[in-house]
Write an enzyme that holds these catalytic residues in place. Sequence first.
Site, PDB file in Angstrom:
ATOM      1  N   GLU A  39       0.791  -1.224   0.000  1.00 46.09           N
ATOM      2  CA  GLU A  39       0.000   0.000   0.000  1.00 46.09           C
ATOM      3  C   GLU A  39       0.829   1.282   0.000  1.00 46.09           C
ATOM      4  OE1 GLU A  39      -2.778  -0.632   3.253  1.00 46.09           O
ATOM      5  OE2 GLU A  39      -4.022  -1.926   1.991  1.00 46.09           O
ATOM      6  N   GLU A  59      -6.025  -7.467  -2.170  1.00 44.11           N
ATOM      7  CA  GLU A  59      -6.741  -7.472  -0.897  1.00 44.11           C
ATOM      8  C   GLU A  59      -8.156  -6.986  -1.126  1.00 44.11           C
ATOM      9  OE1 GLU A  59      -5.261  -5.349   2.490  1.00 44.11           O
ATOM     10  OE2 GLU A  59      -3.239  -6.168   2.312  1.00 44.11           O
TER      11      GLU A  59
END
Length: 206
Positions: A36, A156
């Site tokens: 991320e 995810e």
Amino acid sequence: WYTKEVPESTWINDWVFLARRYANDETVIGADLDNEPRGPATWGSNDPTTDWRLAAQRAGNAILAVNPRWLIFVEGVEKDGSDWYWWGGNLIGVGRARVALNVPNRVVYSPHDYGPEVYPQGWFKDPRFPNNLPGVWDTHWGFIARDGIAPVVLGEFGGRSVGSDPAGQWQNALVDYLQSQHLGYISWALNPDSGDTGGILQDDWL
């Protein structure tokens, strides 16, 4: 992907170490380079201190130099220009600047995507919700596979609900989208104690 305490060179060297260590282990298929990227991370700016795309190229090429078999999973950024998205989920920039590796067919773009349980993004308040969601996904990452640029694996996603509430509508719509577009995916998480998403297992771990 780096800090004052841990420079980019250390991050790359650590990946090269792992690539060598697991080069002959067929159960390890690749490297998800960084979790991320967000904040000041950019895509395609050509600024060596913020351009995540260029950093992914440097790390990916270093890995493939010692282990050309691995896939290189590249997440997105948080913000592209004025467009804000999930941490690691914004891959709009791939349309104008792709990750180019020395070994062909090794890049897999791997965005993250979540529902209103995690944060009340603007598209969840759209009066067309949930019918507006495929357009949101097309814009931010779905176009990469649709246009034949590279494979996409949603790295995810997850949530507690698959019902008729907004969180359940989002998750059902996302799974329908992934199936219709023939995209791979990885669920977050197996364990039930992930604070804002829960997991595949129930609270009693069954």
